[in-house]
Scaffold this active site. Structure first.
Site, PDB file in Angstrom:
ATOM      1  N   ASP A 180     -14.393  -3.944   9.240  1.00 38.14           N
ATOM      2  CA  ASP A 180     -14.962  -4.903  10.078  1.00 38.14           C
ATOM      3  C   ASP A 180     -14.268  -6.132  10.439  1.00 38.14           C
ATOM      4  O   ASP A 180     -13.033  -6.193   9.919  1.00 38.14           O
ATOM      5  CB  ASP A 180     -16.397  -5.400   8.893  1.00 38.14           C
TER       6      ASP A 180
ATOM      7  N   GLU B  36     -15.912  -7.492   4.700  1.00 34.66           N
ATOM      8  CA  GLU B  36     -15.043  -8.238   4.185  1.00 34.66           C
ATOM      9  C   GLU B  36     -15.235  -9.659   4.983  1.00 34.66           C
ATOM     10  O   GLU B  36     -15.055 -10.786   4.226  1.00 34.66           O
ATOM     11  CB  GLU B  36     -13.894  -7.970   4.527  1.00 34.66           C
TER      12      GLU B  36
END
Length: 345
Positions: free
Chosen positions: A65, A118
């Site tokens: 991400d 994250e």
């Protein structure tokens, strides 16, 4: 080399802010299978690939991400521009490319994980792994520069603050909700300043992530998000108690809490990277980062040798000019390949 560059470029072309990684994850599963991995998407959406066999277990954990915001993808003079090129798709692509060069390994298993979420307080992908595996050593995918090794990260404690009270005339002597939020910020700034260490890594740092003050004619509202980056061994319980007390009757929720971590310099994984960097003509240095990473999630849980490594300049993280030197990227692949060969001997 062409296939390696094609991989990172295609990854960057996917827009995958936190919680929106499904398309990227599916692509990576297919890409890893084409490179000889056994690969799948796990229950939370992590892209997981495994190569080699044996009792020893090496885990390479990156995140797929990115921060929000579209940075137009382009390649110019050997530099790839795009969101995630540095933070941290470049690192994960490095993992995939390096591990795929060790297809015939029979003395160790190498698991590559593209973790989700994250870049938000949940760290969902990393937390999911904590009870799923217990590797012998770990490399976290974050930009360090091809010739550097990251051995430490600050932790983070995040607070969502909300104050709602009946509206009153501005000319009165009431304290507005926004002013109360500012008072909390100032109190917390003084609290962290009083606990400063010898350097930036050893000192807590307050971040104002979001602030909103408004009224609808009936209710006066303030909302803010405050985060404190904390060094290893910081008194997090004391910090939470202070914020809760200083907030008074406002609503405060601590939605993120991670300890800072520092790893030993004298481990097999460190020695493997030192050899790999020197073999590629570099002069390795150690870094302690003032940000936070999934090392803070899995490091304390697994208590095994761990470092963070990946190409790119972390000062470009989250910026509108995020870009990665493709020469540095290919150098990092060579370094990691060398390090993995040392670790599986």
């Amino acid at each position: 080399m062409h296939d390696d560059i094609a991989l990172i470029r295609r990854m960057v072309e996917f827009y995958s802010p936190a919680t929106e990684e499904a398309e990227t994850s599916a692509f990576l599963v297919d890409a890893m299978r084409q490179r000889g991995f056994t690969a799948h998407r796990d229950e939370v959406g992590n892209a997981v690939g495994e190569i080699g066999s044996g009792d020893r277990h090496i885990a390479l954990i990156g995140h797929i991400d990115t921060a929000p915001g579209i940075v137009p993808v382009r390649e110019e003079d050997g530099v790839l521009y795009g969101r995630g090129s540095v933070d941290a798709k470049g690192s994960f692509a490095t993992f995939v490319c390096a591990a795929s060069r060790l297809k015939e390994v029979t003395d160790a298993r190498i698991t590559v994980v593209g973790a989700v979420e994250e870049e938000c307080p949940t760290s969902r992908g990393a937390w999911h792994l904590v009870d799923k595996m217990h590797p012998d050593c770990v490399v976290i995918g974050e930009p360090s520069g091809w010739d550097n090794i990251t051995i430490g990260y600050k932790g983070i404690v995040g607070f969502r603050y909300r104050k709602v009270q009946p509206n009153a005339h501005f000319a009165g002597n009431n304290v507005r909700a926004g002013e109360q939020a500012i008072d909390l910020y100032n109190a917390l700034a003084a609290y962290t300043a009083a606990r400063a260490g010898k350097g930036e890594f050893d000192s807590p740092r307050l971040e104002l992530r979001r602030f909103l003050a408004d009224d609808d004619g009936l209710m006066d509202t303030a909302e803010t998000y405050l985060a404190v980056r904390v060094p290893p061994a910081f008194d997090i319980e004391g910090l939470i108690s202070f914020v809760t007390a200083a907030a008074g009757d406002a609503e405060v929720v601590c939605d993120q809490r991670l300890e800072g971590v520092v790893t030993s310099k004298n481990t097999p994984v460190i020695r493997a990277f030192l050899k790999g960097i020197r073999g590629a003509g570099g002069r390795p240095t150690f870094k302690k980062k003032t940000g936070t990473s999934d090392m803070c999630v899995v490091g304390p849980a697994w208590d095994c040798p761990i470092v963070a490594y990946g190409p790119g300049d972390s000062r470009l993280d989250h910026t509108p000019d995020e870009h990665l030197s493709l020469d540095e990227y290919t150098r990092a692949i060579d370094v990691l390949t060398s390090a993995l060969k040392e670790l599986v001997k």
